[in-house]
Design a protein around this motif. Sequence first.
Motif, PDB file in Angstrom:
ATOM      1  N   GLU A 255      29.405 -40.190  25.229  1.00 37.33           N
ATOM      2  CA  GLU A 255      28.582 -41.209  25.223  1.00 37.33           C
ATOM      3  C   GLU A 255      28.266 -42.228  23.845  1.00 37.33           C
ATOM      4  OE1 GLU A 255      23.879 -42.046  26.186  1.00 37.33           O
ATOM      5  OE2 GLU A 255      24.778 -40.272  26.725  1.00 37.33           O
ATOM      6  N   ALA A 256      28.488 -41.040  22.579  1.00 34.07           N
ATOM      7  CA  ALA A 256      28.156 -41.832  21.481  1.00 34.07           C
ATOM      8  C   ALA A 256      29.649 -42.746  21.384  1.00 34.07           C
ATOM      9  CB  ALA A 256      28.121 -40.873  20.498  1.00 34.07           C
ATOM     10  N   ILE A 257      30.742 -42.249  21.568  1.00 35.30           N
ATOM     11  CA  ILE A 257      32.035 -43.021  21.466  1.00 35.30           C
ATOM     12  C   ILE A 257      32.054 -44.266  21.984  1.00 35.30           C
ATOM     13  CG2 ILE A 257      34.457 -42.966  22.014  1.00 35.30           C
ATOM     14  CD1 ILE A 257      34.458 -40.066  21.736  1.00 35.30           C
ATOM     15  N   ASN A 258      31.478 -44.148  23.217  1.00 39.66           N
ATOM     16  CA  ASN A 258      31.146 -45.531  24.135  1.00 39.66           C
ATOM     17  C   ASN A 258      30.396 -46.449  23.348  1.00 39.66           C
ATOM     18  OD1 ASN A 258      33.237 -44.660  26.027  1.00 39.66           O
ATOM     19  ND2 ASN A 258      31.444 -43.790  27.349  1.00 39.66           N
ATOM     20  N   GLN A 259      29.340 -46.057  22.633  1.00 41.65           N
ATOM     21  CA  GLN A 259      28.061 -47.004  22.173  1.00 41.65           C
ATOM     22  C   GLN A 259      28.369 -47.446  20.860  1.00 41.65           C
ATOM     23  OE1 GLN A 259      24.829 -44.698  23.304  1.00 41.65           O
ATOM     24  NE2 GLN A 259      24.655 -45.022  25.686  1.00 41.65           N
ATOM     25  N   TYR A 260      29.026 -46.714  20.243  1.00 41.87           N
ATOM     26  CA  TYR A 260      29.045 -46.860  18.822  1.00 41.87           C
ATOM     27  C   TYR A 260      29.658 -48.124  18.363  1.00 41.87           C
ATOM     28  CZ  TYR A 260      30.003 -46.310  13.761  1.00 41.87           C
ATOM     29  OH  TYR A 260      30.083 -46.416  12.542  1.00 41.87           O
ATOM     30  N   SER A 261      29.057 -48.645  17.102  1.00 36.10           N
ATOM     31  CA  SER A 261      29.549 -50.176  16.508  1.00 36.10           C
ATOM     32  C   SER A 261      29.226 -49.898  15.200  1.00 36.10           C
ATOM     33  CB  SER A 261      28.862 -51.166  17.227  1.00 36.10           C
ATOM     34  OG  SER A 261      29.231 -52.470  16.466  1.00 36.10           O
ATOM     35  N   SER A 262      30.317 -50.173  14.253  1.00 36.39           N
ATOM     36  CA  SER A 262      30.368 -50.256  13.009  1.00 36.39           C
ATOM     37  C   SER A 262      29.247 -51.198  12.552  1.00 36.39           C
ATOM     38  CB  SER A 262      31.570 -50.587  12.424  1.00 36.39           C
ATOM     39  OG  SER A 262      32.013 -51.912  12.756  1.00 36.39           O
ATOM     40  N   VAL A 263      28.799 -52.326  13.221  1.00 32.74           N
ATOM     41  CA  VAL A 263      27.653 -52.974  12.734  1.00 32.74           C
ATOM     42  C   VAL A 263      26.232 -52.447  12.705  1.00 32.74           C
ATOM     43  CG1 VAL A 263      28.813 -55.268  13.693  1.00 32.74           C
ATOM     44  CG2 VAL A 263      27.208 -54.172  15.127  1.00 32.74           C
ATOM     45  N   MET A 264      26.240 -51.183  13.018  1.00 29.17           N
ATOM     46  CA  MET A 264      24.662 -50.572  13.192  1.00 29.17           C
ATOM     47  C   MET A 264      24.478 -49.896  11.494  1.00 29.17           C
ATOM     48  SD  MET A 264      25.321 -47.820  16.291  1.00 29.17           S
ATOM     49  CE  MET A 264      25.480 -48.286  18.110  1.00 29.17           C
ATOM     50  N   GLY A 265      25.430 -50.012  10.751  1.00 35.27           N
ATOM     51  CA  GLY A 265      25.195 -49.528   9.272  1.00 35.27           C
ATOM     52  C   GLY A 265      25.417 -48.140   9.265  1.00 35.27           C
ATOM     53  N   ARG A 266      25.611 -47.296  10.295  1.00 41.69           N
ATOM     54  CA  ARG A 266      25.633 -45.909  10.310  1.00 41.69           C
ATOM     55  C   ARG A 266      26.973 -45.370  10.413  1.00 41.69           C
ATOM     56  NH1 ARG A 266      21.286 -43.436  14.235  1.00 41.69           N
ATOM     57  NH2 ARG A 266      21.969 -41.810  13.262  1.00 41.69           N
TER      58      ARG A 266
ATOM     59  N   SER B  10      36.034 -44.655   7.106  1.00 41.61           N
ATOM     60  CA  SER B  10      36.865 -45.734   7.653  1.00 41.61           C
ATOM     61  C   SER B  10      37.762 -45.579   8.749  1.00 41.61           C
ATOM     62  CB  SER B  10      37.402 -46.505   6.544  1.00 41.61           C
ATOM     63  OG  SER B  10      38.136 -47.668   6.747  1.00 41.61           O
ATOM     64  N   SER B  11      38.562 -44.240   8.510  1.00 38.64           N
ATOM     65  CA  SER B  11      39.425 -43.831   9.575  1.00 38.64           C
ATOM     66  C   SER B  11      38.916 -43.287  10.863  1.00 38.64           C
ATOM     67  CB  SER B  11      40.386 -42.612   8.868  1.00 38.64           C
ATOM     68  OG  SER B  11      39.500 -41.367   8.611  1.00 38.64           O
ATOM     69  N   LEU B  12      37.707 -42.967  10.666  1.00 43.10           N
ATOM     70  CA  LEU B  12      36.889 -42.498  12.102  1.00 43.10           C
ATOM     71  C   LEU B  12      36.669 -43.936  12.668  1.00 43.10           C
ATOM     72  CD1 LEU B  12      34.213 -39.798  11.316  1.00 43.10           C
ATOM     73  CD2 LEU B  12      36.429 -39.718  12.879  1.00 43.10           C
ATOM     74  N   GLU B  13      36.192 -44.862  12.044  1.00 46.00           N
ATOM     75  CA  GLU B  13      35.902 -46.069  12.699  1.00 46.00           C
ATOM     76  C   GLU B  13      37.102 -46.814  13.356  1.00 46.00           C
ATOM     77  OE1 GLU B  13      34.170 -48.913  10.271  1.00 46.00           O
ATOM     78  OE2 GLU B  13      32.233 -47.711   9.994  1.00 46.00           O
ATOM     79  N   VAL B  14      38.208 -46.680  12.739  1.00 44.11           N
ATOM     80  CA  VAL B  14      39.610 -47.125  13.442  1.00 44.11           C
ATOM     81  C   VAL B  14      39.815 -46.386  14.684  1.00 44.11           C
ATOM     82  CG1 VAL B  14      42.054 -47.365  13.141  1.00 44.11           C
ATOM     83  CG2 VAL B  14      40.456 -48.023  11.074  1.00 44.11           C
ATOM     84  N   THR B  15      39.773 -45.077  14.639  1.00 44.74           N
ATOM     85  CA  THR B  15      39.949 -44.129  15.748  1.00 44.74           C
ATOM     86  C   THR B  15      39.136 -44.421  17.123  1.00 44.74           C
ATOM     87  OG1 THR B  15      40.677 -42.389  14.455  1.00 44.74           O
ATOM     88  CG2 THR B  15      39.959 -41.883  16.591  1.00 44.74           C
TER      89      THR B  15
ATOM     90  N   PHE C  41      29.679 -42.786  12.367  1.00 44.12           N
ATOM     91  CA  PHE C  41      29.887 -42.560  13.616  1.00 44.12           C
ATOM     92  C   PHE C  41      29.138 -40.985  13.787  1.00 44.12           C
ATOM     93  CE2 PHE C  41      32.189 -39.610  16.733  1.00 44.12           C
ATOM     94  CZ  PHE C  41      31.636 -40.437  17.920  1.00 44.12           C
ATOM     95  N   LEU C  42      29.723 -40.153  12.966  1.00 44.25           N
ATOM     96  CA  LEU C  42      29.127 -38.792  13.129  1.00 44.25           C
ATOM     97  C   LEU C  42      27.328 -38.729  13.043  1.00 44.25           C
ATOM     98  CD1 LEU C  42      31.564 -36.517  11.227  1.00 44.25           C
ATOM     99  CD2 LEU C  42      31.519 -37.030  13.668  1.00 44.25           C
ATOM    100  N   GLY C  43      26.870 -39.498  12.141  1.00 43.47           N
ATOM    101  CA  GLY C  43      25.622 -39.581  12.067  1.00 43.47           C
ATOM    102  C   GLY C  43      24.821 -40.021  13.377  1.00 43.47           C
ATOM    103  N   PHE C  44      25.394 -41.034  13.955  1.00 41.40           N
ATOM    104  CA  PHE C  44      25.172 -41.786  15.150  1.00 41.40           C
ATOM    105  C   PHE C  44      25.345 -40.753  16.427  1.00 41.40           C
ATOM    106  CE2 PHE C  44      26.283 -44.152  19.162  1.00 41.40           C
ATOM    107  CZ  PHE C  44      25.114 -44.552  19.450  1.00 41.40           C
ATOM    108  N   ALA C  45      26.396 -40.271  16.453  1.00 43.38           N
ATOM    109  CA  ALA C  45      26.754 -39.123  17.511  1.00 43.38           C
ATOM    110  C   ALA C  45      25.522 -37.963  17.618  1.00 43.38           C
ATOM    111  CB  ALA C  45      28.270 -38.566  17.312  1.00 43.38           C
ATOM    112  N   GLU C  46      25.377 -37.461  16.190  1.00 43.99           N
ATOM    113  CA  GLU C  46      24.397 -36.333  16.178  1.00 43.99           C
ATOM    114  C   GLU C  46      22.918 -36.755  16.800  1.00 43.99           C
ATOM    115  OE1 GLU C  46      22.452 -33.323  13.247  1.00 43.99           O
ATOM    116  OE2 GLU C  46      24.189 -34.513  12.461  1.00 43.99           O
TER     117      GLU C  46
END
Length: 259
Positions: free
Chosen positions: A81-92, A24-29, A94-99
Amino acid sequence: MLLVLFKRFLGKKESQGQSESYASSLEVTIHQIQSGDLRLRNQFISDYQPYVAKVTSRFCKRYIDPARDDEFSIALGAFNEAINQYSSVMGRSFLGFAETVMRRRLIDFLRKEQRFKGQIPYSSFDQEDDEDNLLNPIEVHQAIEAYEKQKGLEERRSEIMDFSRCLSDFDIDFSELTEASPKHDDSRQMLFGIGRTLAQDAELMRTLLTKRQLPIKELLEQVQVSRKTLERNRKYLIAIALIYNGPYPYLRDYLHIRE
């Protein structure tokens, strides 16, 4: 399986609450960075460079030097690039998406590189020894690395198996230790200290090994905890003392124990 149980016994796995709070704290950041906080973006990327290097090394199956290897730069760009594209609605997470993004960019990079590497065959590195036998230093180096890695895995597995047999002498099953492991890190650290005190006292260890029971009365004279605490954590303390006292360098290293 025993290695998994050993990690749980040491409390290496985060609780679900801790994991959810961290995510949750990562998503806020990430949201703050996407809103235009350039300073936070730079700091965030700097803080996660070790993570990027770890993912890159695991993908490439070799150590990646952030200062020298192009793969690290590719992965770091993908992390941004992952920072720009990430959205919490993906259901994943952030670190999993970034990898996933980093792996995709590294695959693209290596595919391009492979076209050039294909022009230089391994045989061009062949050398002759004193008996006119052909040796390839690259293949030799890779073989040595593979051997050392496998040897380390086998030795760790052997230690855990031996430790498990030792526990059985005390009527302790390895799986029980996962349940006996304290939930909080400060409690584990306290028990590590008590286990070390026990292992360093020759008389106490002699009692433990010969009578197959925790010398609670004698131990109370050396530690500042209640009898109830010692009794409740009896199995855990015996296990820690055996690791400190026994021929288990890999397990002690895992505990960050130094002789």
